[in-house]
Design a protein around this motif. Sequence first.
Motif, PDB file in Angstrom:
ATOM      1  N   ASP A 201       0.604  -1.212  -0.044  1.00  0.00           N
ATOM      2  CA  ASP A 201      -0.059  -0.184  -0.151  1.00  0.00           C
ATOM      3  C   ASP A 201       0.875   1.315  -0.125  1.00  0.00           C
ATOM      4  OD1 ASP A 201      -2.439   1.029  -0.041  1.00  0.00           O
ATOM      5  OD2 ASP A 201      -2.351   1.358   2.010  1.00  0.00           O
ATOM      6  N   TYR A 202       2.112   1.148  -0.429  1.00  0.00           N
ATOM      7  CA  TYR A 202       3.048   2.275  -0.346  1.00  0.00           C
ATOM      8  C   TYR A 202       2.819   3.121  -1.838  1.00  0.00           C
ATOM      9  CZ  TYR A 202       5.115  -0.489   3.226  1.00  0.00           C
ATOM     10  OH  TYR A 202       5.449  -1.347   4.403  1.00  0.00           O
ATOM     11  N   ASP A 203       2.982   4.463  -1.564  1.00  0.00           N
ATOM     12  CA  ASP A 203       2.633   5.416  -2.699  1.00  0.00           C
ATOM     13  C   ASP A 203       3.924   5.108  -3.590  1.00  0.00           C
ATOM     14  OD1 ASP A 203       0.448   6.380  -2.107  1.00  0.00           O
ATOM     15  OD2 ASP A 203       1.456   8.275  -1.117  1.00  0.00           O
ATOM     16  N   TYR A 204       3.808   5.222  -4.990  1.00  0.00           N
ATOM     17  CA  TYR A 204       5.226   4.574  -5.937  1.00  0.00           C
ATOM     18  C   TYR A 204       4.698   5.044  -7.288  1.00  0.00           C
ATOM     19  CZ  TYR A 204       8.289   1.963  -8.658  1.00  0.00           C
ATOM     20  OH  TYR A 204       9.121   1.586  -9.338  1.00  0.00           O
ATOM     21  N   VAL A 205       5.583   5.683  -7.894  1.00  0.00           N
ATOM     22  CA  VAL A 205       5.492   6.243  -9.158  1.00  0.00           C
ATOM     23  C   VAL A 205       6.763   5.292 -10.160  1.00  0.00           C
ATOM     24  CG1 VAL A 205       4.381   8.255  -8.713  1.00  0.00           C
ATOM     25  CG2 VAL A 205       6.641   8.195  -9.130  1.00  0.00           C
ATOM     26  N   GLN A 206       6.378   4.938 -11.409  1.00  0.00           N
ATOM     27  CA  GLN A 206       7.155   4.779 -12.158  1.00  0.00           C
ATOM     28  C   GLN A 206       7.779   5.885 -13.008  1.00  0.00           C
ATOM     29  OE1 GLN A 206       6.300   3.235 -16.188  1.00  0.00           O
ATOM     30  NE2 GLN A 206       7.256   1.192 -15.485  1.00  0.00           N
ATOM     31  N   PRO A 207       9.142   6.167 -12.963  1.00  0.00           N
ATOM     32  CA  PRO A 207       9.734   7.270 -13.581  1.00  0.00           C
ATOM     33  C   PRO A 207       9.535   6.999 -15.160  1.00  0.00           C
ATOM     34  CG  PRO A 207      11.333   6.550 -12.193  1.00  0.00           C
ATOM     35  CD  PRO A 207      10.061   5.385 -12.229  1.00  0.00           C
ATOM     36  N   PRO A 208       9.503   8.064 -15.949  1.00  0.00           N
ATOM     37  CA  PRO A 208       9.156   8.012 -17.583  1.00  0.00           C
ATOM     38  C   PRO A 208      10.042   7.277 -18.010  1.00  0.00           C
ATOM     39  CG  PRO A 208       9.149  10.242 -16.748  1.00  0.00           C
ATOM     40  CD  PRO A 208       9.449   9.638 -15.720  1.00  0.00           C
ATOM     41  N   LEU A 209       9.569   6.299 -19.147  1.00  0.00           N
ATOM     42  CA  LEU A 209      10.479   5.459 -19.841  1.00  0.00           C
ATOM     43  C   LEU A 209      10.844   6.179 -21.228  1.00  0.00           C
ATOM     44  CD1 LEU A 209       8.814   1.795 -19.119  1.00  0.00           C
ATOM     45  CD2 LEU A 209      11.139   2.797 -18.157  1.00  0.00           C
ATOM     46  N   ARG A 210      10.181   7.248 -21.440  1.00  0.00           N
ATOM     47  CA  ARG A 210      10.257   7.846 -22.851  1.00  0.00           C
ATOM     48  C   ARG A 210      10.224   9.430 -22.443  1.00  0.00           C
ATOM     49  NH1 ARG A 210       7.659   4.704 -27.488  1.00  0.00           N
ATOM     50  NH2 ARG A 210       7.519   2.721 -26.604  1.00  0.00           N
ATOM     51  N   VAL A 211      11.136   9.981 -23.395  1.00  0.00           N
ATOM     52  CA  VAL A 211      11.225  11.461 -23.134  1.00  0.00           C
ATOM     53  C   VAL A 211       9.975  12.061 -23.206  1.00  0.00           C
ATOM     54  CG1 VAL A 211      12.329  13.594 -24.144  1.00  0.00           C
ATOM     55  CG2 VAL A 211      13.783  11.394 -24.110  1.00  0.00           C
ATOM     56  N   GLY A 212       9.487  13.032 -22.326  1.00  0.00           N
ATOM     57  CA  GLY A 212       8.169  13.763 -22.665  1.00  0.00           C
ATOM     58  C   GLY A 212       7.204  12.930 -22.014  1.00  0.00           C
ATOM     59  N   GLU A 213       7.308  12.006 -21.425  1.00  0.00           N
ATOM     60  CA  GLU A 213       6.145  11.303 -20.710  1.00  0.00           C
ATOM     61  C   GLU A 213       6.176  11.801 -19.303  1.00  0.00           C
ATOM     62  OE1 GLU A 213       3.792   9.101 -21.840  1.00  0.00           O
ATOM     63  OE2 GLU A 213       4.646   8.963 -23.763  1.00  0.00           O
ATOM     64  N   GLU A 214       5.047  11.672 -18.595  1.00  0.00           N
ATOM     65  CA  GLU A 214       4.948  11.982 -17.108  1.00  0.00           C
ATOM     66  C   GLU A 214       5.260  10.609 -16.326  1.00  0.00           C
ATOM     67  OE1 GLU A 214       3.997  15.007 -15.940  1.00  0.00           O
ATOM     68  OE2 GLU A 214       3.965  15.712 -18.009  1.00  0.00           O
ATOM     69  N   ASP A 215       5.514  10.924 -14.855  1.00  0.00           N
ATOM     70  CA  ASP A 215       5.362   9.873 -14.047  1.00  0.00           C
ATOM     71  C   ASP A 215       4.215   9.108 -14.037  1.00  0.00           C
ATOM     72  OD1 ASP A 215       8.064  10.654 -12.997  1.00  0.00           O
ATOM     73  OD2 ASP A 215       7.230  11.468 -11.063  1.00  0.00           O
ATOM     74  N   LEU A 216       4.272   7.692 -13.677  1.00  0.00           N
ATOM     75  CA  LEU A 216       3.110   6.781 -13.793  1.00  0.00           C
ATOM     76  C   LEU A 216       2.780   6.293 -12.706  1.00  0.00           C
ATOM     77  CD1 LEU A 216       1.025   5.287 -15.618  1.00  0.00           C
ATOM     78  CD2 LEU A 216       2.573   3.606 -15.983  1.00  0.00           C
TER      79      LEU A 216
END
Length: 168
Positions: free
Chosen positions: A120-135
């Motif tokens: 249940d921890y907050d987590y974001v995947q950093p962008p894998l492509r230039v110009g994309e947002e955190d996921l």
Amino acid sequence: MNDFERVYEMMSASFPENEYRTPSGQKELLQHPEYRLMTESDEQGQMIAFLAAWEFPLFRFIEHLAVDPSVRGGGIGKRLMNKYLSESKKLTILEVELPEDTLSCRRIRFYERLGFRLNDYDYVQPPLRVGEEDLPLKIMSYPKSLAENEFLACKALLYDKVYRIPKI
């Protein structure tokens, strides 16, 4: 079609574009000693599934699992996951989409049936492509839930090795 092209074809058919790298970015991963691909083929030798994972000293990270859309639902993904999990007693983690719709909840239940726990921890995947947002995603872990210090250690290593986010 070579193995990489087939893996990339299945990847693009199975994931939204912001959840995998460009072809050159994905191909570059094959040079990393920690990164590996496991594949499953049918009787004709046609690749029908793959699992892409990172092997680290403290844990393993499954980055992608995909089954050809034409053969989904036949137990191939489960078989490939069980084969991978049986190779090591080491903690294994993976990322899943937030449980906000039927498909993402189905994926989470698939991994839970294999023994994974939704953390249940907050987590974001950093962008894998230039110009994309955190996921925004969630981390699932096998065979047990993560304590907060374990989650933070896994996140730090993923950001460093997988996503190459410079340490602050």
